[in-house]
Write an enzyme that holds these catalytic residues in place. Structure first.
Site, short mmCIF file in Angstrom:
data_model
loop_
_atom_site.label_atom_id
_atom_site.label_comp_id
_atom_site.label_asym_id
_atom_site.label_seq_id
_atom_site.Cartn_x
_atom_site.Cartn_y
_atom_site.Cartn_z
N LYS A 18 44.62 48.39 37.57
CA LYS A 18 43.88 48.04 36.45
C LYS A 18 43.13 49.27 35.99
O LYS A 18 42.77 50.23 36.86
CB LYS A 18 42.91 47.02 36.87
CG LYS A 18 43.45 45.70 37.14
CD LYS A 18 42.61 44.59 37.17
CE LYS A 18 43.29 43.18 37.63
NZ LYS A 18 42.19 42.21 38.04
N HIS B 209 37.12 50.80 34.98
CA HIS B 209 36.26 50.27 33.96
C HIS B 209 34.94 50.87 33.98
O HIS B 209 34.61 51.55 34.67
CB HIS B 209 36.18 48.75 34.52
CG HIS B 209 35.67 47.85 33.61
ND1 HIS B 209 33.98 47.77 33.29
CD2 HIS B 209 36.00 46.88 32.37
CE1 HIS B 209 33.97 46.76 32.41
NE2 HIS B 209 35.02 46.41 31.81
N HIS C 18 33.11 50.41 36.62
CA HIS C 18 33.10 51.41 37.84
C HIS C 18 32.54 52.69 37.62
O HIS C 18 32.28 53.26 38.82
CB HIS C 18 34.78 51.41 38.27
CG HIS C 18 35.36 50.19 38.63
ND1 HIS C 18 36.52 49.51 37.75
CD2 HIS C 18 35.03 49.17 39.39
CE1 HIS C 18 36.93 48.33 38.45
NE2 HIS C 18 36.06 48.06 39.28
N1 ARG Z 1 36.78 46.22 43.56
C1 ARG Z 1 35.87 45.55 43.33
C2 ARG Z 1 35.41 44.96 41.85
O1 ARG Z 1 36.18 45.99 41.10
C3 ARG Z 1 34.25 46.34 43.67
C4 ARG Z 1 34.47 46.15 45.48
C5 ARG Z 1 33.09 46.55 45.79
N2 ARG Z 1 32.82 46.69 47.21
C6 ARG Z 1 33.03 45.48 48.19
N3 ARG Z 1 33.19 45.84 49.24
N4 ARG Z 1 33.15 44.53 47.82
O2 ARG Z 1 34.93 44.33 41.25
#
Ligand code: ARG
Length: 578
Positions: free
Chosen positions: A134, A137, A140
């Site tokens: 993906k 974003h 992020h």
């Molecule tokens: N990949 C997840 C997202 O984009 C964020 C992960 C954050 N870290 C975790 N340990 N959950 O929403």
């Protein structure tokens, strides 16, 4: 005399608090120091102690305490003490202040602002964590930028930091992608267009699955295969990961961000069975129509699904496994997770589950939430197809800054590098300039403005200090070589304002750490830059009068050092010429 700092500059609050506590011995100096404030207007004083709380302890009126203290507080650090409506207002001796601050900064250099409060403690920071296949974003980006800043800040304060990129590289979405690939995929297209093409397949999957729900079943089946180690499934998955990582790495490179570990969700694949076993053993799992969940009703939360009917794991399962793993591996004092506030519930549930499992360190898990990001007033959503690629956004910022440089300083050396440092800096700074929980907007004119409260403004001010100092080097100034300078030359209002601002840096860094709020440093840098530019406007630096010139140069050097340290802490470069 207590220093209480990594770089040995006198801490005025503590110093005064100790003096005050020697008069009123029943109150701990640290407590007094905590009560002290910086009055908004320097005409009121440089530091002030509200005596209302002390009034309860000492059973005297605030103004009685203030006037009593006033009598007894005199020395070469203090110029004057005024008791006013329950406040004790202290005027510091400016020469002492100038001397302390300039000497302190010039000796500490790159270490100015640092402390050793984190010595022996480990902080694990989970940040950025984009999802494979993906687009990266803007949310992020915000996580990356906040996480990177916190990493620098904690390190600067003596903590041992571990930066983890918890990549979203596992989950049902990969089953969907595999189905999409088999039905509509084309290797060459994927090679060429990377994440864009993977995203197209993913979106197409959703469109088609609405018409043909059987697609969902086969996607689930593929994910189950992945979890069971099916070779074909894993080979495809690995390919998707590689393609995505190549794009993410380009962004990290532009941002100047690194991680100590890239243990994403897939890393926990072989660690979940044990977690599930432990949850069962501790009677925390409940069966619900073939699925397994942890009920959290008594804590006012919806249940957390840990295993689906088909036996596959979920985001929660992997996060609980990750928390246990990190505690074991790093024995952290704190584990920080940086995501937008949409995940508040998720982290509350995870923390609760760890707590219910009987781990007292559950309290050391901290979710650092931040607000949503829009661009030019437009919210972004992968599903609605409203995607602005972050790489494009950064490139555009670089291009616009390059244009500005072409106009202002066409002869600048390393134009390309500077355009990149300032363009990227503008985007980062925009993300850090308000409290993280606030929703923010990225507006081109605002973020790239050299005059506003922006990254370019602070960087430009830094470059200005460099220009002055480079010019002075030709005059072989001794102030620049650790020579003595006369503090009496810096007693005018503009200089003192800069000195007081400089002094605040250490405290601001610590505050940013305690509140997990890098914006405190971003805003501080704007304040310092403004104070300095005001000084620079009013006071010529390279005057003929040698003692005056040396003193002013020392001040410019202190600003240069502090701006650079601050910029580094929030992840911005400090080009010497713009
Ligand atoms: N990949 C997840 C997202 O984009 C964020 C992960 C954050 N870290 C975790 N340990 N959950 O929403």
């Amino acid at each position: 005399m207590k220093k209480g700092r990594g770089h040995n500059m006198l801490n005025y609050k503590l110093y005064l608090a100790e003096k005050i506590s020697s008069v009123i011995s029943s109150v701990d100096p640290n407590e007094i120091a905590m009560l002290m404030e910086y009055p908004p207007d320097s005409l009121i004083g440089d530091l002030s102690l509200p005596c209302f709380r002390l009034s309860k302890v000492l059973k005297k009126s605030p103004s009685e305490i203030a006037s009593e203290l006033k009598q007894k507080l005199t020395d070469n650090v203090i110029d004057d003490v005024v008791s006013q409506s329950g406040y004790l207002n202290i005027f510091l001796n400016k020469k002492h202040l100038v001397d302390t601050v300039t000497k302190g900064i010039l000796t500490a250099g790159e270490q100015y602002g640092s402390q050793d409060i984190g010595q022996g403690k480990t902080v694990v920071i989970d940040y950025s964590s984009p999802n494979i296949a993906k687009p990266f974003h803007v949310a992020h980006l915000r996580s990356t930028v906040i996480g990177h800043a916190l990493y620098q800040i904690f390190t600067f304060l003596g903590y041992n930091c571990v930066g983890i990129n918890h990549l979203g590289d596992w989950g049902t979405q990969f089953g969907k992608l595999i189905v999409g690939y088999h039905l509509w995929g084309d290797d060459k297209n994927i090679q060429q267009n990377g994440i864009d093409e993977l995203l197209r397949l993913y979106v197409k999957f959703h469109e088609e699955a609405e018409k043909d729900p059987a697609l969902e079943d086969s996607a689930r089946a593929w994910f189950v295969k992945m979890e069971q180690g099916d070779q074909e499934a894993l080979a495809l998955w690995k390919w998707f990961v590689e393609i995505s990582m190549a794009e993410f790495q380009r962004i990290y490179q532009l941002l100047g961000v690194q991680f100590d570990s890239y243990t994403g969700e897939s890393f926990y694949n072989d660690k979940m069975e044990q977690v599930i076993g432990e949850l069962k053993e501790k009677h925390l799992l409940e069966e619900d129509e073939g699925a397994w969940l942890v009920r959290l009703d008594e804590f006012g939360m919806s249940p957390a699904l840990m295993l689906k009917k088909d036996g596959s794991s979920l985001y929660h399962t992997r996060d609980v496994a990750a928390a246990l793993f990190r505690k074991k591996k790093y024995d952290f004092d704190r584990a920080i997770y940086i995501t937008d506030y949409a995940q508040n519930l998720h982290f509350q549930q995870c923390m609760k589950i760890v707590e219910l499992m009987g781990y007292s360190w559950a309290k050391d898990i901290v979710h650092v939430a931040f607000g949503r990001v829009s661009i030019q007033g437009m919210s972004l959503s992968t599903r609605k197809g409203n995607v602005i690629k972050l790489e494009d956004l950064l490139q555009q910022a670089i291009n616009k800054i390059r244009g500005i440089i072409e106009e202002r300083t066409p002869n600048l050396e390393n134009k390309e590098q500077v355009a990149q440092q300032v363009g990227v800096g503008a985007v980062i700074f925009n993300d850090l300039s308000s409290n993280r929980i606030k929703d923010i907007d990225f507006n081109w004119d605002k973020a790239l403005n050299f005059e506003g409260e922006t990254g370019p403004y602070v960087q430009y001010t830094y470059a200005r200090t460099c220009t002055v100092i480079n010019k002075a080097k030709l005059l072989s100034s001794s102030a620049l070589h650790g020579g003595e300078m006369d503090a009496a030359q810096l007693l005018n209002t503009e200089a003192v304002r800069v000195i007081k601002e400089l002094y605040l840096f250490t405290e601001r860094v610590e505050q940013a750490m305690r509140k997990l709020e890098p914006s405190i440093i971003a805003r501080y840098l704007v304040d310092l830059a403004q104070a300095f530019n005001h000084f620079y406007h009013e006071c010529r630096v390279l005057v003929d009068d040698v003692p005056l010139r040396e003193a002013r140069l020392a001040l410019v050097t202190c600003v240069q050092i502090t701006l650079k340290n601050g910029l580094r802490l929030i992840g911005l470069q400090a080009p010497e010429q713009i």
